[in-house]
Design a protein around this motif. Structure first.
Motif, short mmCIF file in Angstrom:
data_model
loop_
_atom_site.label_atom_id
_atom_site.label_comp_id
_atom_site.label_asym_id
_atom_site.label_seq_id
_atom_site.Cartn_x
_atom_site.Cartn_y
_atom_site.Cartn_z
N TYR A 1 -12.74 10.56 -36.83
CA TYR A 1 -12.65 9.54 -35.79
C TYR A 1 -11.54 8.54 -36.08
CZ TYR A 1 -13.85 6.06 -32.41
OH TYR A 1 -13.78 5.20 -31.36
N HIS B 1 -7.50 9.44 -35.05
CA HIS B 1 -6.92 9.38 -33.71
C HIS B 1 -7.83 8.68 -32.70
CE1 HIS B 1 -3.45 11.78 -34.74
NE2 HIS B 1 -4.26 12.54 -35.45
N GLY B 2 -8.88 8.09 -33.17
CA GLY B 2 -9.70 7.31 -32.27
C GLY B 2 -10.70 8.10 -31.47
N HIS B 3 -10.79 9.37 -31.68
CA HIS B 3 -11.79 10.15 -30.96
C HIS B 3 -11.97 11.49 -31.68
CE1 HIS B 3 -8.90 13.06 -29.25
NE2 HIS B 3 -8.08 12.07 -29.48
#
Lengths: 364, 163
Positions: free
Chosen positions: B119, B122-124
């Protein structure tokens, strides 16, 4: 209202610059689209499988992804975009705002402000044109837009890569090194003592730092270990800190600067007020929310349920916990791990195929 | 170009085999990419074991705690052989926690690391994307550890690899 030329929000240096120094100034420009375009929470991202927020996680360490990884990542991102029925005309609304103030920063929630212009800072006309200044005590060049220290030898490359509109020459740093006796490679280290806050680098609170060498850390236990290891260091206290590299391998150091009080701020500053009110919180600071409706969850999420595992934490929290918490220890482990992987891969390659297959030769 | 079966048997042509991939480790970027994930894994595990990371429901065994302390001590020593030995022991203690296939796999230390780690990058998370890349790199570290263990035991007992 005067602000920094590049819209970084840096306060304009005072008029008492060294002789022959000027700073470019222009009026602030607010983009309504940017202010309104950010995602309200992470739920949207989770539900739609949107990979639009990647730009928030730029990291210098990302360079070490192999070409296979990068191709794979790009291919999947393209696929996601084409498969997403909601993309298209409205896609700009779901994209995160590309505001420069929204840089990925694990400590953005702890960031207090930028330091005041100090007597240690020098900026000539040429430096102002390049968007840099020099701190004569720490002997570093600071890029004011990126809010990062730049190695003198990397200055030309940094400007060419990050600020292509500014013309430079490969020898741009030579005069600076000679004039200000700059440290040839200061980035990645610390000043070695408590210095006055370096203009252009962000101030961060919530850290404790050594009163002698300036070593700063959030974890008190680490500081105690530091005290044990270094005989010259005897005490520590909570103070504001800065880092030369705000994006990766941050090595914080304590600085001497009073927290900016309210008296420094203009209570009737309408631009500042509007910016604070309407600029959405960065993606990295939004808490992760679990999607409750199973129909809105993709099959992978339904199967893995990883979102419940990290629910309520923000990306910045996770980033700090896993990648920025103890940079010194990480550096030591990394050296050891590189040796481990290198030797292991060599040994594995030297064995016969059957042996590798027997241990499950799978390297992805 | 037609491939001859005899050539394949002689090893003159080898398409997509691990041997070729392993050669890629001479590439500094590949080496760094794998080392980076391994480094973050070890740092995370040490944080959990030392009680500095308490945010996730992860568990560890007394063996892991002991090996972790040994590794921390070894990291400050000059001897690289000591460091390598301690690293190998610590990694083996992590990867011999056989819970990956169970329902509570998030309590498996290495797996617990993967989710938040994927996570953060790259934020997801995406299926078969970032997560799988880190997963494969973590698995490689694990397999390398087990391979080292097996070969070391075989050499010590003067055996062939899998006799």
């Amino acid at each position: 209202m005067d602000v920094n030329t590049w819209g970084t929000g840096l306060p304009t240096p005072p008029q008492t610059l060294p002789s022959g120094s000027t700073v470019l100034q222009e009026d602030v420009f607010m983009d309504d689209g940017e202010a309104a375009g950010g995602p309200s929470n992470l739920e949207l991202d989770v539900v739609m499988g949107e990979g639009a927020n990647d730009s928030y996680w730029e990291d210098e360490d990302d360079n070490d992804l192999s070409w296979e990884d990068e191709e794979f990542f790009l291919a999947n991102n393209d696929k996601d975009h084409t498969n997403d029925p909601n993309k298209g005309e409205d896609s700009e609304d779901t994209d995160p705002p590309q505001d420069e103030d929204m840089d990925t920063n694990a400590d953005e929630d702890h960031r207090v402000d930028l330091p005041k212009w100090s007597q240690d800072t020098v900026q000539t006309d040429e430096m102002a044109r390049l968007g840099i200044c020099v701190n004569t005590v720490a002997r570093v060049i600071v890029c004011l837009e990126c809010r990062t220290a730049v190695n003198p030898s990397d200055l030309h490359a940094h400007i060419a890569k990050n600020h292509p509109s500014i013309s430079t020459t490969p020898t741009v740093h030579e005069g600076l090194v000679e004039t200000f006796n700059l440290d040839p490679k200061p980035v990645g280290t610390r000043p070695g003592s408590i210095v006055t806050a370096i203009y252009g680098l962000e101030l961060v609170r919530g850290y404790r730092s050594c009163d002698d060498c300036g070593y700063a850390c959030k974890v008190e236990k680490r500081l105690k270990e530091h005290m044990k290891q270094d005989e010259g260091c005897r005490s520590y206290s909570e103070r504001l800190v800065q880092t030369y590299q705000p994006k990766s391998n941050r090595m914080y150091f304590g600085v001497a600067q009073d927290p900016p009080g309210d008296s420094d701020e203009d209570p009737l500053d309408p631009i500042g007020y509007l910016k604070k009110k309407y600029v959405p919180a960065p993606f990295s600071l939004l808490p992760i929310q679990s999607v409750k409706n199973p129909k809105e969850r993709n099959p992978f999420l339904n199967m893995e349920r990883w979102d419940e595992y990290i629910q309520g934490k923000s990306g910045a929290d996770l980033h700090f916990l896993l990648r920025e918490r103890v940079p010194e220890l990480r550096q030591e482990v990394r050296v050891c791990m590189e040796r481990f992987v290198s030797k292991g891969a060599r040994d594995l390659a030297d064995t016969d195929h059957e042996s590798r297959a027997a241990v499950g030769d799978y390297i992805g | 170009m037609w491939l001859d079966v005899d050539d394949l048997a002689d090893g003159l042509f080898s398409i997509g085999t691990s041997k070729h991939k392993l050669k890629d480790f001479q590439n500094e970027k590949t080496l760094k990419a794998y080392s980076k994930v391994g480094t973050d894994l070890v740092t995370f595990c040490l944080g959990v074991i030392e009680g500095e990371i308490t945010e996730f429901k992860t568990s560890f065994t007394p063996e892991m705690a002991a090996k972790g302390k040994t590794l921390l001590t070894a990291l400050h020593s000059i001897s690289t052989a000591d460091q390598d030995r301690a690293m190998q022991s610590f990694l083996f203690s992590i990867f011999s926690q056989k819970r990956c296939g169970e329902a509570n796999k998030y309590s498996f230390l290495a797996y617990a690391f993967l989710v938040p780690y994927s996570y953060t990058e790259h934020g997801h998370l995406q299926p078969c994307n970032i997560f799988s890349q880190y997963f494969s790199k973590t698995v490689f570290t694990g397999r390398l550890t087990i391979f080292n263990k097996i070969t070391a035991d075989a050499i010590r007992e003067n055996k062939g690899y899998f006799e």
